[in-house]
Design a protein around this motif. Structure first.
Motif, short mmCIF file in Angstrom:
data_model
loop_
_atom_site.label_atom_id
_atom_site.label_comp_id
_atom_site.label_asym_id
_atom_site.label_seq_id
_atom_site.Cartn_x
_atom_site.Cartn_y
_atom_site.Cartn_z
N TRP A 71 39.20 38.60 53.06
CA TRP A 71 37.94 37.96 53.48
C TRP A 71 36.77 38.45 52.62
CZ3 TRP A 71 33.48 40.15 55.66
CH2 TRP A 71 32.56 39.23 56.15
N ARG A 74 36.93 36.65 49.42
CA ARG A 74 36.46 35.27 49.59
C ARG A 74 34.93 35.23 49.57
NH1 ARG A 74 39.21 31.02 51.88
NH2 ARG A 74 40.97 32.00 50.80
N LYS A 75 34.29 36.25 50.15
CA LYS A 75 32.83 36.29 50.23
C LYS A 75 32.19 36.61 48.87
CE LYS A 75 32.02 35.30 54.51
NZ LYS A 75 31.26 34.06 54.86
N GLY A 77 33.53 36.17 45.90
CA GLY A 77 33.86 35.15 44.91
C GLY A 77 34.30 35.74 43.58
N GLU A 78 34.66 34.85 42.68
CA GLU A 78 35.17 35.29 41.38
C GLU A 78 34.12 36.06 40.59
OE1 GLU A 78 37.51 33.41 37.49
OE2 GLU A 78 36.90 32.12 39.15
N LYS A 94 44.22 38.59 37.71
CA LYS A 94 44.03 37.14 37.87
C LYS A 94 45.28 36.37 37.44
CE LYS A 94 39.00 36.74 37.36
NZ LYS A 94 37.91 36.20 36.50
N THR A 122 41.39 39.83 44.87
CA THR A 122 41.31 38.73 43.91
C THR A 122 41.90 37.45 44.48
OG1 THR A 122 41.50 40.34 42.09
CG2 THR A 122 41.92 38.03 41.56
N ALA A 125 39.17 35.95 46.43
CA ALA A 125 38.08 35.48 45.58
C ALA A 125 38.43 34.18 44.86
CB ALA A 125 37.72 36.56 44.56
N LEU A 126 39.71 34.02 44.49
CA LEU A 126 40.13 32.83 43.74
C LEU A 126 40.52 31.67 44.66
CD1 LEU A 126 42.18 34.35 40.77
CD2 LEU A 126 39.74 33.81 40.91
N GLY A 127 40.34 31.85 45.96
CA GLY A 127 40.56 30.75 46.89
C GLY A 127 41.99 30.48 47.26
N SER A 197 24.66 44.83 43.71
CA SER A 197 24.64 43.44 44.17
C SER A 197 23.32 43.11 44.84
CB SER A 197 25.79 43.20 45.14
OG SER A 197 25.78 41.88 45.62
#
Length: 219
Positions: A71, A74-75, A77-78, A94, A122, A125-127, A197
């Motif tokens: 999760w 996913r938040k 992202g790449e 990747k 990863t 992040a890559l969906g 960030s």
């Protein structure tokens, strides 16, 4: 010293402790090589008649920890992956993730020190499809922990005798030291990444506002 080692280890030598260790083992901060495997083996050696239960509890904890890491991926992202994964290794990670959920989840059968967490992060992040990934991961984890628990239930008496030796105390001491040092290092790295960030976000906000005002200014 022996009492100290066993008091620390004792927190995880319960059914709830097995789940907790599984969660921590799959998290981005906690670091203890073979920690969850060690706990499963000891618990199964103590109670061989329910060895399957500890394999199941370890799998549940591992899935919960992996789901949280997924999760987070996913938040962020790449684009945000470089804050958590070494850029030198990111292309390799990747490439593995792009081969599908089964390939990535199958890596979970490899015991530490293999770094599995970057692959989970990863994947998010890559969906990658969460249900496909977590379902395959569950099957792999059940297999790994069941084999360990079954062997421990078979050779439990030897394992329990070994736990009473000075060698075991030394091993536990090394494990605790690794956990403390590794967790501190991981926490500092995660904190620095989050600070960068936030800083980049705060710097981008004024620029966005200036751009917006310039676009709406009468010519």
């Amino acid at each position: 010293m022996r009492g100290f080692f066993f008091s620390v280890l004792g927190y995880f030598l319960t059914p709830v402790g097995v789940v907790l260790m599984g969660v921590l083992d799959a998290s981005m901060v906690f670091f203890l090589p073979l920690g969850i495997d060690f706990v499963v083996i000891i618990m199964a050696a103590r109670k061989p008649e329910v060895f399957w239960l500890y394999a199941l509890l370890a799998t549940i904890g591992s899935l919960l920890g992996a789901a949280l890491t997924f999760w987070i991926g996913r938040k962020v992202g790449e684009v945000g992956l470089t804050k958590f994964v070494n850029p030198k290794r990111l292309d390799h990670v990747k490439a593995r993730v792009n081969r599908g959920a089964m390939v990535v989840a199958a890596l979970a059968i490899i015991p530490p020190p293999f770094p599995f967490t970057p692959f989970v992060l990863t994947s998010g992040a890559l969906g990658m499809n969460a249900w496909s990934f977590l379902g395959t991961l569950a099957a792999v984890r059940v297999f790994r922990f069941s084999v360990e628990a079954a062997l421990a239930s078979r050779y439990g008496s030897q394992i329990l005798r070994w736990m009473k030796t000075p060698t075991f105390q030394a091993v536990i001491g090394v494990f605790i030291a690794l956990a403390v040092i590794g967790t501190i290092v991981s926490a500092i790295a995660l904190w620095r990444s989050s600070r960068r960030s936030v800083k980049s976000g705060s710097e981008a906000a004024p620029l966005h506002r200036r751009t917006a005002r310039a676009a709406t200014r009468p010519r």
